[in-house]
Design a protein around this motif. Structure first.
Motif, PDB file in Angstrom:
ATOM      1  N   VAL A   1     -12.875 -10.675 -31.053  1.00 45.47           N
ATOM      2  CA  VAL A   1     -13.046  -9.252 -31.363  1.00 45.47           C
ATOM      3  C   VAL A   1     -14.074  -9.158 -32.478  1.00 45.47           C
ATOM      4  O   VAL A   1     -13.879  -9.689 -33.562  1.00 45.47           O
ATOM      5  CB  VAL A   1     -11.718  -8.593 -31.774  1.00 45.47           C
ATOM      6  N   ARG A   2     -15.194  -8.493 -32.193  1.00 44.31           N
ATOM      7  CA  ARG A   2     -16.294  -8.411 -33.170  1.00 44.31           C
ATOM      8  C   ARG A   2     -16.089  -7.300 -34.183  1.00 44.31           C
ATOM      9  O   ARG A   2     -16.206  -7.504 -35.380  1.00 44.31           O
ATOM     10  CB  ARG A   2     -17.617  -8.218 -32.441  1.00 44.31           C
TER      11      ARG A   2
ATOM     12  N   SER B   1     -15.421  -3.828 -29.728  1.00 44.00           N
ATOM     13  CA  SER B   1     -16.337  -4.726 -29.040  1.00 44.00           C
ATOM     14  C   SER B   1     -15.877  -6.162 -29.255  1.00 44.00           C
ATOM     15  O   SER B   1     -15.293  -6.484 -30.287  1.00 44.00           O
ATOM     16  CB  SER B   1     -17.765  -4.553 -29.548  1.00 44.00           C
ATOM     17  N   GLY B   2     -16.131  -6.983 -28.252  1.00 44.38           N
ATOM     18  CA  GLY B   2     -15.743  -8.383 -28.360  1.00 44.38           C
ATOM     19  C   GLY B   2     -16.585  -9.266 -27.479  1.00 44.38           C
ATOM     20  O   GLY B   2     -17.295  -8.790 -26.580  1.00 44.38           O
TER      21      GLY B   2
ATOM     22  N   PRO C   1      -9.621 -11.499 -25.137  1.00 54.16           N
ATOM     23  CA  PRO C   1      -8.488 -11.261 -24.237  1.00 54.16           C
ATOM     24  C   PRO C   1      -8.297  -9.754 -23.988  1.00 54.16           C
ATOM     25  O   PRO C   1      -7.544  -9.082 -24.693  1.00 54.16           O
ATOM     26  CB  PRO C   1      -7.307 -11.887 -24.984  1.00 54.16           C
ATOM     27  N   MET C   2      -8.995  -9.247 -22.969  1.00 56.70           N
ATOM     28  CA  MET C   2      -9.048  -7.802 -22.739  1.00 56.70           C
ATOM     29  C   MET C   2      -7.676  -7.150 -22.594  1.00 56.70           C
ATOM     30  O   MET C   2      -7.445  -6.076 -23.123  1.00 56.70           O
ATOM     31  CB  MET C   2      -9.892  -7.482 -21.505  1.00 56.70           C
ATOM     32  N   GLY C   3      -6.767  -7.781 -21.864  1.00 51.49           N
ATOM     33  CA  GLY C   3      -5.441  -7.196 -21.679  1.00 51.49           C
ATOM     34  C   GLY C   3      -4.702  -7.025 -22.984  1.00 51.49           C
ATOM     35  O   GLY C   3      -4.119  -5.971 -23.265  1.00 51.49           O
ATOM     36  N   THR C   4      -4.741  -8.050 -23.806  1.00 48.33           N
ATOM     37  CA  THR C   4      -4.062  -8.001 -25.107  1.00 48.33           C
ATOM     38  C   THR C   4      -4.730  -6.978 -26.016  1.00 48.33           C
ATOM     39  O   THR C   4      -4.059  -6.174 -26.670  1.00 48.33           O
ATOM     40  CB  THR C   4      -4.081  -9.395 -25.770  1.00 48.33           C
ATOM     41  N   VAL C   5      -6.056  -6.992 -26.052  1.00 48.11           N
ATOM     42  CA  VAL C   5      -6.785  -6.041 -26.896  1.00 48.11           C
ATOM     43  C   VAL C   5      -6.511  -4.607 -26.440  1.00 48.11           C
ATOM     44  O   VAL C   5      -6.233  -3.730 -27.258  1.00 48.11           O
ATOM     45  CB  VAL C   5      -8.298  -6.353 -26.919  1.00 48.11           C
ATOM     46  N   ALA C   6      -6.555  -4.356 -25.136  1.00 51.95           N
ATOM     47  CA  ALA C   6      -6.284  -3.004 -24.609  1.00 51.95           C
ATOM     48  C   ALA C   6      -4.873  -2.557 -24.972  1.00 51.95           C
ATOM     49  O   ALA C   6      -4.657  -1.387 -25.317  1.00 51.95           O
ATOM     50  CB  ALA C   6      -6.505  -2.964 -23.107  1.00 51.95           C
TER      51      ALA C   6
END
Length: 147
Positions: free
Chosen positions: A27-28, A109-110, A115-120
């Protein structure tokens, strides 16, 4: 009502953004922005000028995505879009509204391995908390205090 009368003030956005930015080193950065592209809060390390440019472009992107999706889906013009995700070879950028009727978004942004699912999931949780907070605090009044 002008946007300046409804723009929320978040003195310390870390309570919203840190749980998102701390998920993964991929994650940026993260932003809280208004629907008119103004920065409400930015993650640590994101320069103000960069955050302002990204916020303005994000507002335009969200508006264009909503218009295109509603046209493609034959949905009414005002139908909200819950999440906009853009991916390219350099990573992923996600935008999510912070509650209903707040005109506020969280953007993250990343890198390509984020990990898109976790971030979402964490974004949605933080967006809900932020939306609840924003709806519980009256908007600033223009030209003085509200009675």
């Amino acid at each position: 009502m002008t946007s300046s009368t409804s723009r929320p003030v978040i003195e310390d956005p870390s309570w919203v953004l840190n749980p998102i930015t701390e998920i993964s080193k991929e994650v940026r950065h993260a932003l809280i922005l208004s629907s008119d592209g103004m920065v409400i809060g930015a993650s640590e390390g994101l320069l103000r000028d960069t955050a302002e440019g990204i916020s303005a472009m994000t507002a335009a992107l969200h508006g264009a995505a909503r218009a295109a999706a509603n046209a493609a889906l034959d949905a009414p013009d005002g139908s909200p879009v819950t999440t906009v995700t853009v991916q390219n070879a350099y990573g992923t950028y996600m935008i999510m509204p912070a509650g209903v009727r707040t005109n506020t978004f969280i953007a993250v942004s990343g890198g390509p391995d984020m990990p898109m699912g976790t971030v979402a999931h964490i974004m949605a949780r933080q967006a809900k908390k932020l939306g609840e907070q924003l709806m519980s605090v009256p908007a600033r009044a223009q030209g003085g205090s509200a009675s």
